[in-house]
Design a protein around this motif. Structure first.
Motif, PDB file in Angstrom:
ATOM      1  N   PHE A 148       2.879 -11.908  34.310  1.00  0.00           N
ATOM      2  CA  PHE A 148       2.939 -13.119  33.497  1.00  0.00           C
ATOM      3  C   PHE A 148       3.407 -14.282  34.366  1.00  0.00           C
ATOM      4  O   PHE A 148       4.253 -14.112  35.245  1.00  0.00           O
ATOM      5  N   LEU A 149       2.846 -15.464  34.108  1.00  0.00           N
ATOM      6  CA  LEU A 149       3.302 -16.715  34.717  1.00  0.00           C
ATOM      7  C   LEU A 149       4.274 -17.379  33.761  1.00  0.00           C
ATOM      8  O   LEU A 149       3.987 -17.515  32.575  1.00  0.00           O
ATOM      9  N   GLU A 150       5.438 -17.792  34.263  1.00  0.00           N
ATOM     10  CA  GLU A 150       6.465 -18.380  33.392  1.00  0.00           C
ATOM     11  C   GLU A 150       6.885 -19.751  33.912  1.00  0.00           C
ATOM     12  O   GLU A 150       7.104 -19.935  35.122  1.00  0.00           O
ATOM     13  N   LEU A 151       6.997 -20.713  33.003  1.00  0.00           N
ATOM     14  CA  LEU A 151       7.511 -22.040  33.321  1.00  0.00           C
ATOM     15  C   LEU A 151       9.028 -21.966  33.373  1.00  0.00           C
ATOM     16  O   LEU A 151       9.679 -21.576  32.408  1.00  0.00           O
ATOM     17  N   GLU A 152       9.608 -22.367  34.501  1.00  0.00           N
ATOM     18  CA  GLU A 152      11.040 -22.200  34.698  1.00  0.00           C
ATOM     19  C   GLU A 152      11.803 -23.507  34.584  1.00  0.00           C
ATOM     20  O   GLU A 152      13.008 -23.524  34.627  1.00  0.00           O
ATOM     21  N   HIS A 153      11.090 -24.626  34.438  1.00  0.00           N
ATOM     22  CA  HIS A 153      11.731 -25.932  34.381  1.00  0.00           C
ATOM     23  C   HIS A 153      12.479 -26.045  33.063  1.00  0.00           C
ATOM     24  O   HIS A 153      11.886 -26.171  32.003  1.00  0.00           O
ATOM     25  N   SER A 154      13.804 -26.026  33.095  1.00  0.00           N
ATOM     26  CA  SER A 154      14.597 -25.935  31.867  1.00  0.00           C
ATOM     27  C   SER A 154      14.497 -27.185  31.004  1.00  0.00           C
ATOM     28  O   SER A 154      14.553 -27.109  29.787  1.00  0.00           O
TER      29      SER A 154
END
Length: 609
Positions: free
Chosen positions: A327-333
């Motif tokens: 899975f690709l996950e967006l990490e920018h909080s």
């Protein structure tokens, strides 16, 4: 246990800034500059009462609000290392002591961001986009860009008179390039090293030097009383007119044109595309975690956002227990929703995607706080991976291609001319394949190869010495030059590289074992003829073929031909438990001990725990 390394990560970018200077001699005149209470203690500690911090290095802090500075123009913002930046340009300097200079500064433009550590280099570019004769400013130390000190740069970047008298100022415009390197976190991570860096093609520079030197020139042109020496085969390869004039009758080409009036526009869907390669080292050990559990990759930046990849060795749910999930996950909080599409593909030993194990969806997904990840629950069956050639030495690699959708807009298509990329390699490839006007022949085994002396000499210092230097008398005859200790296929591959700066497809697509063997032989040939870039290409390719069956012979090859990157890759492989023990009984290891006995002590020192 997987080997860990301490990594000091950095992000690097190059910005080219163009300034259209105001005409009519318009100037900005700075006001008087005084020392403020904030900067005065630090300046006095450094033995400097001028109000300029760290003046000995031409770097100053200019962001103190109590300074009455000269006027400046700010560039557009740009992103490096997860931070926003801009460049401040002071046409008349930032203070009284730099009134005859141009000042330039790098500014950290994230108002709410944490401190950033970065180094920079400013240089004025000439007409062809290369650093010109003017001095450049390079800051080798890391500067801390903070809320108090947001700018660092040079108050005496270039003397205005020197700039105005130089060729770098043309049509009342100049270009300045800023190289920025941002230091990121220091972390412990799995070691994935690049042992060999292949430089970009320098074919154009080599032919430029040949033209400048005039070595081997065989045609002269007189233009308005001035003489120009050149090389017939190069002119013919690059121009069909010269081909006809120098080697055949002039042939007219009929061309028809249609005149169409009107206007045009375009709908532009902007996107940012990038990729990240994840290497799973010690696959069998990752199988120890349970179904639904995952391992995260390091974060990577793309499109102004931070991302990571989740790897599920036993699937992401009970329905996928026999599968591997990614899975690709967006990490920018603090990011708003991001629209992107992704593609995951399994890579072979050459780093090319395996068509049967690529998963791609054209649907643009929305990554947001409530749904931060998208991917593939059934990327590949565990059994299929374990029985495939893609799992080698308990490792496999997956590449994730990400396309981030930006804004949609309508705009006029104002670009009237599109300059194509250089096609010099195609021209020279046709010259080689046609054999037109070849003036030297080589005999390799039972095969004969026709070539052109000036092309060989431009690309290889050894051929330059043999064909135009002290050894040229030996090769002046019309008889073929005999090449010994080399296979015809290897010489043909090397000749193809000389003309095209790339290897022929047959040299890289003939099967796993033969690719490795061919790369070894071509590396030896490249070293023999001084083709450094070809040598590095082969060295880089061989780094991907190191195994218990090839490590010893590859290490011997690296030692004999001075391949430091390949040598380090072999040492890295042999540090893994059991690998050194496995190869010590092989014929390759016996060859290593007999051909490179001095290497044994270095080998043991590098692989010892």
């Amino acid at each position: 246990m997987a080997r860990k390394v301490i990594v000091a990560a950095a992000a690097f970018a190059v910005l080219i800034l163009s300034f259209l200077l105001p005409s009519g001699g318009c100037k900005f005149y700075p006001s008087r500059l005084s020392i403020c209470d904030l900067c005065k203690p630090r300046c006095q500690d450094e033995g400097n009462d001028s109000g300029f911090c760290d003046a000995r290095k031409n770097c100053i802090c200019v962001d103190c609000s109590k300074h009455d500075r000269g006027k400046f123009i700010s560039s557009s913002t740009f992103s490096v290392g997860g931070h926003r930046w801009c460049i401040r340009y002071y046409p008349d300097g930032d203070g009284l002591d730099s009134a005859d200079r141009i000042s330039i500064f790098l500014q950290h433009d994230d108002t709410d961001a944490v401190d950033a550590k970065a180094r920079f280099r400013f240089s004025v570019l000439n007409e062809i986009g290369e650093p010109g004769p003017l001095p450049f400013i390079q800051n080798g130390q890391l500067n801390t860009f903070s809320a108090k000190n947001r700018c660092w740069g040079s108050n005496k970047f270039v003397e205005r008179k020197a700039l105005e008298e130089s060729a770098c100022l043309k049509d009342d415009a100049l270009r300045v390039r800023c190289n920025v390197t941002v230091a990121k976190d220091i972390r412990c991570t799995e070691a994935t090293e690049q042992f060999v860096v292949v430089p970009p093609s320098n074919m154009h520079r080599q032919f430029g030097r040949l033209l400048q030197a005039g070595e081997g020139a065989d045609v002269t042109f007189e233009v308005a009383g001035e003489m120009f020496a050149a090389h017939r085969c190069v002119l013919a390869a690059r121009s069909p007119v010269f081909m006809a004039e120098l080697f055949g009758p002039m042939r007219e080409k009929a061309m028809s044109y249609a005149a169409v009036s009107g206007s045009s526009s375009a709908i532009v869907a902007e996107a940012v595309t990038g990729s990240h390669v994840l290497k799973i080292e010690g696959y069998s050990r990752t199988k120890g975690i349970g179904n639904g559990e995952f391992i995260e990759s390091s974060t990577f930046a793309l499109g102004g956002h931070l991302w990571l990849i989740r790897y599920y060795p036993h699937g992401c749910g009970s329905d996928n227990a026999g599968w591997i999930s990614f899975f690709l996950e967006l990490e920018h909080s603090d990011a708003t929703s991001v629209k992107a599409s992704s593609k995951f593909c399994l890579l072979d030993e050459m780093g090319e995607p395996a068509p049967s194990h690529s998963r791609h969806s054209s649907v643009i997904r929305t990554f947001k706080a409530s749904v931060p990840s998208w991917g593939y629950e059934r990327f590949i069956e565990k059994k299929a991976l374990e029985e495939s050639t893609y799992l080698k030495d308990d490792c496999f690699r997956v590449r994730c291609d990400v396309t981030i959708s930006k804004e949609f807009r309508a705009e006029d298509t104002a670009r009237f001319v599109t300059v194509p990329p250089s096609d010099m390699h195609q021209h020279l490839a046709r010259l080689l394949s046609s054999g037109a006007e070849s003036d030297v022949t080589f005999r390799v085994g039972e095969e004969t190869f026709a070539a052109h002396r000036v092309v060989l000499a431009a690309r290889s210092p050894v051929f330059m010495a043999e064909l135009f230097g002290p050894m040229k008398e030996k090769h002046k005859t019309s008889r073929p030059i005999q090449i010994s200790d080399m296979e015809p296929g290897v010489f043909g591959a090397m000749l193809h590289f000389i003309y095209t700066d790339s290897l022929p497809e047959a040299a890289v697509d003939t099967g796993d074992a033969s690719v490795s063997v061919m790369a070894q032989h071509v590396l030896v040939a490249a070293d023999r003829y001084g083709l450094e870039r070809l040598k590095l290409i082969c060295e880089d390719k061989l780094c991907g073929y190191i195994s218990t069956g090839t490590a010893a012979t590859t290490l011997a090859l690296a030692e004999q031909h001075g391949c430091r990157g390949l040598k380090e890759a072999c040492f890295r492989f042999l540090r893994s438990p059991g690998n050194l023990k496995t190869i010590m009984g092989s014929d390759g290891f016996q060859h290593l001990t007999s051909s490179c006995p001095s290497l044994l002590s270095e080998l043991l020192a590098n692989v010892a725990p």
